[in-house]
Design a protein around this motif. Structure first.
Motif, PDB file in Angstrom:
ATOM      1  N   VAL A 255       0.851  -1.189   0.000  1.00 46.64           N
ATOM      2  CA  VAL A 255       0.000   0.000   0.000  1.00 46.64           C
ATOM      3  C   VAL A 255       0.885   1.236   0.000  1.00 46.64           C
ATOM      4  CG1 VAL A 255      -1.682   1.336   1.318  1.00 46.64           C
ATOM      5  CG2 VAL A 255      -1.922  -1.121   1.147  1.00 46.64           C
ATOM      6  N   GLY A 256       0.635   2.159  -0.937  1.00 46.77           N
ATOM      7  CA  GLY A 256       1.458   3.348  -1.021  1.00 46.77           C
ATOM      8  C   GLY A 256       2.863   3.003  -1.482  1.00 46.77           C
ATOM      9  N   GLY A 257       3.003   1.988  -2.298  1.00 47.88           N
ATOM     10  CA  GLY A 257       4.309   1.475  -2.680  1.00 47.88           C
ATOM     11  C   GLY A 257       5.065   2.358  -3.652  1.00 47.88           C
ATOM     12  N   LEU A 258       5.086   1.962  -4.909  1.00 44.67           N
ATOM     13  CA  LEU A 258       5.739   2.765  -5.946  1.00 44.67           C
ATOM     14  C   LEU A 258       7.206   2.988  -5.621  1.00 44.67           C
ATOM     15  CD1 LEU A 258       2.794   5.270  -6.265  1.00 44.67           C
ATOM     16  CD2 LEU A 258       3.248   3.338  -7.755  1.00 44.67           C
ATOM     17  N   THR A 259       7.935   1.878  -5.445  1.00 46.82           N
ATOM     18  CA  THR A 259       9.320   1.954  -5.020  1.00 46.82           C
ATOM     19  C   THR A 259      10.200   2.705  -6.009  1.00 46.82           C
ATOM     20  OG1 THR A 259       9.006  -0.119  -3.825  1.00 46.82           O
ATOM     21  CG2 THR A 259      11.264   0.567  -4.227  1.00 46.82           C
ATOM     22  N   TRP A 260       9.884   2.652  -7.274  1.00 41.93           N
ATOM     23  CA  TRP A 260      10.675   3.431  -8.240  1.00 41.93           C
ATOM     24  C   TRP A 260      10.524   4.924  -7.965  1.00 41.93           C
ATOM     25  CZ3 TRP A 260      14.427   1.817 -11.320  1.00 41.93           C
ATOM     26  CH2 TRP A 260      14.504   0.457 -11.616  1.00 41.93           C
ATOM     27  N   ASN A 261       9.350   5.343  -7.547  1.00 40.76           N
ATOM     28  CA  ASN A 261       9.180   6.752  -7.173  1.00 40.76           C
ATOM     29  C   ASN A 261      10.054   7.098  -5.974  1.00 40.76           C
ATOM     30  OD1 ASN A 261       7.056   6.182  -8.979  1.00 40.76           O
ATOM     31  ND2 ASN A 261       5.793   7.796  -8.106  1.00 40.76           N
ATOM     32  N   ASN A 262      10.236   6.135  -5.070  1.00 41.65           N
ATOM     33  CA  ASN A 262      11.131   6.351  -3.945  1.00 41.65           C
ATOM     34  C   ASN A 262      12.542   6.663  -4.424  1.00 41.65           C
ATOM     35  OD1 ASN A 262       8.919   5.587  -2.457  1.00 41.65           O
ATOM     36  ND2 ASN A 262       9.860   3.784  -1.540  1.00 41.65           N
ATOM     37  N   LEU A 263      13.033   5.845  -5.349  1.00 39.89           N
ATOM     38  CA  LEU A 263      14.387   6.053  -5.844  1.00 39.89           C
ATOM     39  C   LEU A 263      14.519   7.410  -6.514  1.00 39.89           C
ATOM     40  CD1 LEU A 263      17.253   5.149  -6.370  1.00 39.89           C
ATOM     41  CD2 LEU A 263      16.454   3.874  -8.372  1.00 39.89           C
ATOM     42  N   GLU A 264      13.514   7.798  -7.265  1.00 40.24           N
ATOM     43  CA  GLU A 264      13.587   9.109  -7.921  1.00 40.24           C
ATOM     44  C   GLU A 264      13.572  10.227  -6.880  1.00 40.24           C
ATOM     45  OE1 GLU A 264      14.370   9.658 -11.088  1.00 40.24           O
ATOM     46  OE2 GLU A 264      14.610   7.467 -11.007  1.00 40.24           O
ATOM     47  N   ALA A 265      12.838  10.049  -5.786  1.00 40.49           N
ATOM     48  CA  ALA A 265      12.847  11.049  -4.715  1.00 40.49           C
ATOM     49  C   ALA A 265      14.239  11.140  -4.092  1.00 40.49           C
ATOM     50  CB  ALA A 265      11.814  10.696  -3.652  1.00 40.49           C
ATOM     51  N   TYR A 266      14.883  10.007  -3.886  1.00 41.05           N
ATOM     52  CA  TYR A 266      16.241  10.018  -3.353  1.00 41.05           C
ATOM     53  C   TYR A 266      17.207  10.691  -4.325  1.00 41.05           C
ATOM     54  CZ  TYR A 266      14.685   6.621   0.160  1.00 41.05           C
ATOM     55  OH  TYR A 266      14.052   5.985   1.182  1.00 41.05           O
ATOM     56  N   ARG A 267      17.085  10.372  -5.606  1.00 39.26           N
ATOM     57  CA  ARG A 267      17.993  10.964  -6.587  1.00 39.26           C
ATOM     58  C   ARG A 267      17.755  12.465  -6.708  1.00 39.26           C
ATOM     59  NH1 ARG A 267      19.641   7.765 -11.859  1.00 39.26           N
ATOM     60  NH2 ARG A 267      21.383   9.181 -11.447  1.00 39.26           N
ATOM     61  N   ARG A 268      16.512  12.865  -6.594  1.00 38.72           N
ATOM     62  CA  ARG A 268      16.196  14.296  -6.628  1.00 38.72           C
ATOM     63  C   ARG A 268      16.845  15.008  -5.420  1.00 38.72           C
ATOM     64  NH1 ARG A 268      11.332  13.446  -7.784  1.00 38.72           N
ATOM     65  NH2 ARG A 268      10.432  13.438  -5.693  1.00 38.72           N
ATOM     66  N   ALA A 269      16.735  14.386  -4.253  1.00 36.06           N
ATOM     67  CA  ALA A 269      17.357  14.973  -3.064  1.00 36.06           C
ATOM     68  C   ALA A 269      18.877  15.005  -3.200  1.00 36.06           C
ATOM     69  CB  ALA A 269      16.953  14.168  -1.825  1.00 36.06           C
ATOM     70  N   ARG A 270      19.450  13.969  -3.773  1.00 34.89           N
ATOM     71  CA  ARG A 270      20.913  13.942  -3.952  1.00 34.89           C
ATOM     72  C   ARG A 270      21.360  15.045  -4.897  1.00 34.89           C
ATOM     73  NH1 ARG A 270      25.293  14.385  -2.702  1.00 34.89           N
ATOM     74  NH2 ARG A 270      27.073  13.087  -3.223  1.00 34.89           N
TER      75      ARG A 270
END
Length: 571
Positions: A255-270
């Motif tokens: 629920v609320g997954g979308l792990t690829w979106n997680n990675l993009e959020a991390y890369r955006r922060a980096r």
């Protein structure tokens, strides 16, 4: 440079190194002094001061000796006798979902159906119509074990779809609105590896287990980039305040997954220099071909953010009755749990991912799930040949006697979360009986067998604090205070062993041991400052210890209000 490094290493053993401070290479940007430092380095376990230049440690030793590394611009931080350890690493979090949970409905304190309903009703008053209500983290054991029902909340959520999860993430309660959006009816057949709970009339109660949760995911909205960034910021603040300098994020695809979106959020922060702690971002095992291609195009990241790990599942959870055992549950004789994926399919994915050079970690709870997975890992290792693969089993909760020895023999890492032991210990014996309990969260047995035991939280499922995790592993006192001498006390371990499981062992489990996990010259300056020496205080007092400062790459990412003062720049 090798000669310099050798000289500095020798300095640790003799209490300090006295180079000429005129050499810029030996002058630190910061000197953290007057501390009791546990380095985690077995060759030189103690120090009083650390010198940092840029992101790395350039010297350790006595406070007096480290003055030789002070120049006119060196900042000196007096730690006032505090206890310093290598930065805590959490081996298993669902980081961005947990961050978003901080502003979602929290049902962990609900101890009655009425309390459950009232908390949902209170939360929905702040919501717009048609906005999804997520989060939850309820525990039905707190009100006697009966599962919640959509009828508990339908009348207070007529205009909002609800999908609130059990604290282990393997069950969700949906209200009638959400079930309607997902077109889940009495005629809906659950997907393989999932359960749609139905009442005596055949109507869905709102409870969905494991793979059945995917039916809801198809109609849930995708979080915006702004929402993801806010979740990351909130989760990072929580982690840093707990002394955590690095996390292994397992994503969350229920629920609320979308792990690829997680990675993009991390890369955006980096890219924006906004990442405050180190992240190893795991992708779903099912996505392994895409991950392999992604690495070909983008590499594997850097010291702050890395990817290339894969997370899969073989079974569910004990609390949901979906962990896969050889024998039936004690309190449900017709149920032994089940595999959420066929063994052949799982084996083929692991074999392909391993051949592509990816790092595989699989969730396994029940003893049959763990035995089956160890068989797969052994088979894949033989097929693909000898290499440094570091297969991991996430949780490894309930093990057969043979499995305990096989971890070390096969080089498989037990990636465990000790707080679960003092939580589940309240009721687990009622589920699986006294014999299997002896091999439940078997920390001592795994270490004695030579396994590379690693620790984390499983946050959002359990509290994020490594100090609470260390307390749990060392005392095994259940949270209901009914086991003051420890639940299955023979599986207790020492504080130092638990510290290693949260530091150097976790660095190894994430292929980061060359840069983190211990405090040594040349390694990254990641460390945690604590108010008390947890190696010497009574273990029962460990949860009361405060995190005073968290340093990541030489940057003070967290300083507690009550922490030691910064003495400023030397004139």
């Amino acid at each position: 440079m090798n000669v310099l490094r050798f000289a500095m290493m020798a300095a640790i053993c003799i209490g300090g190194f006295f180079p000429s401070a005129s050499s810029d290479a030996l002058v630190g940007d910061k000197l953290y002094r007057n501390a009791h430092i546990w380095t985690g380095d077995k060759k030189a376990p103690r120090a009083e001061a650390i010198v940092v230049k840029g992101a790395r440690i350039i010297a350790l030793g006595s406070s007096e000796a480290m003055q030789a590394h002070v120049g006119k611009n060196t900042q000196i931080i007096n730690l006032a006798g505090a206890f310093v350890v290598p930065g805590f690493v959490d081996n298993h979090v669902h980081f961005l979902v947990a961050g978003s949970d901080l502003t979602s409905v929290n049902l962990q304190s609900a101890t009655t159906p009425e309390g459950f309903k009232n908390q949902v009703a209170e939360h929905v008053r702040e919501m717009s119509a048609n906005q999804w209500i997520l989060g939850g983290n309820w525990d039905h054991e707190l009100w006697g074990g009966s599962l919640p029902d959509k009828t508990w909340i339908d009348d207070v959520t007529p205009d909002n779809p609800v999908a609130v999860r059990r604290l282990d993430g393997h069950m969700v309660l949906a209200n009638s609105y959400a079930l309607s959006l997902a077109n889940i009816t009495r005629d809906t057949v659950a997907p393989e590896g999932g359960v749609i709970v139905k009442d005596d009339r055949g109507e869905p109660t709102g409870i969905l287990k494991d793979n059945a949760i995917e039916l809801l995911m198809k109609v849930m909205p995708v979080p915006s980039a702004e929402e993801m960034d806010k979740a990351l910021a909130a989760a990072s603040r929580a982690a840093l305040s707990n002394g955590i300098t690095q996390v292994h994020d397992m994503g969350y695809d229920e629920v609320g997954g979308l792990t690829w979106n997680n990675l993009e959020a991390y890369r955006r922060a980096r890219r924006n220099n906004a990442l405050k702690l180190r992240v190893y971002s795991f992708m779903p095992l099912t996505e392994w071909p895409r991950v392999a291609t992604y690495i070909e195009d983008n590499g594997r990241g850097d010291d702050w953010l890395r990817w290339g790990g894969l997370k899969g599942y073989i079974d569910g959870s004990l609390g949901s009755g979906t962990a896969w055992f050889h024998q039936p549950y004690k309190n449900a004789p017709d149920n032994s749990g089940f595999a959420v994926i066929g063994s052949t399919k799982l084996s083929n994915m692991i074999e392909g991912a391993d051949a592509a050079g990816l790092h595989v970690a699989i969730h396994a709870i029940g003893d049959r799930a763990n035995d089956n997975l160890l068989d797969i890992f052994e088979s894949v290792s033989k097929k693909n040949g000898v290499k440094d693969r570091r297969f991991r089993i996430e949780h490894a909760q309930h093990l057969s006697s043979s499995a305990i020895t096989r971890f070390a023999v096969l080089g498989v890492i037990p990636s465990m979360q000790p707080y679960h032991a003092i939580d589940d210990g309240r009721w687990a014996e009622n589920s699986i009986g006294a014999d299997r309990i002896k091999r439940t969260y078997p920390f001592r047995s795994l270490l004695d067998a030579g396994a590379s035991l690693t620790f984390g939280s499983d946050w959002f499922v359990a509290p994020l604090s490594p100090l609470e995790g260390i307390y749990a592993a060392v005392t095994r006192r259940t949270i209901d205070n009914k086991n003051p001498d420890g639940w299955v006390p023979e599986q207790r371990i020492t504080v130092e062993e638990a510290l290693r499981a949260y530091t150097s062992a976790n660095a190894y489990a994430g292929f980061m041991e060359k840069g983190t996990g211990t405090l040594e010259i040349g390694k990254l300056a990641d460390f945690t400052v604590l108010s008390e020496n947890i190696l010497t205080i009574e273990p029962v007092n460990i949860p009361n210890v405060k995190v005073l400062r968290t340093v990541v790459g030489g940057l003070d990412q967290y300083i507690a209000d009550e922490g030691p003062v910064d003495l400023g720049t030397v004139e």
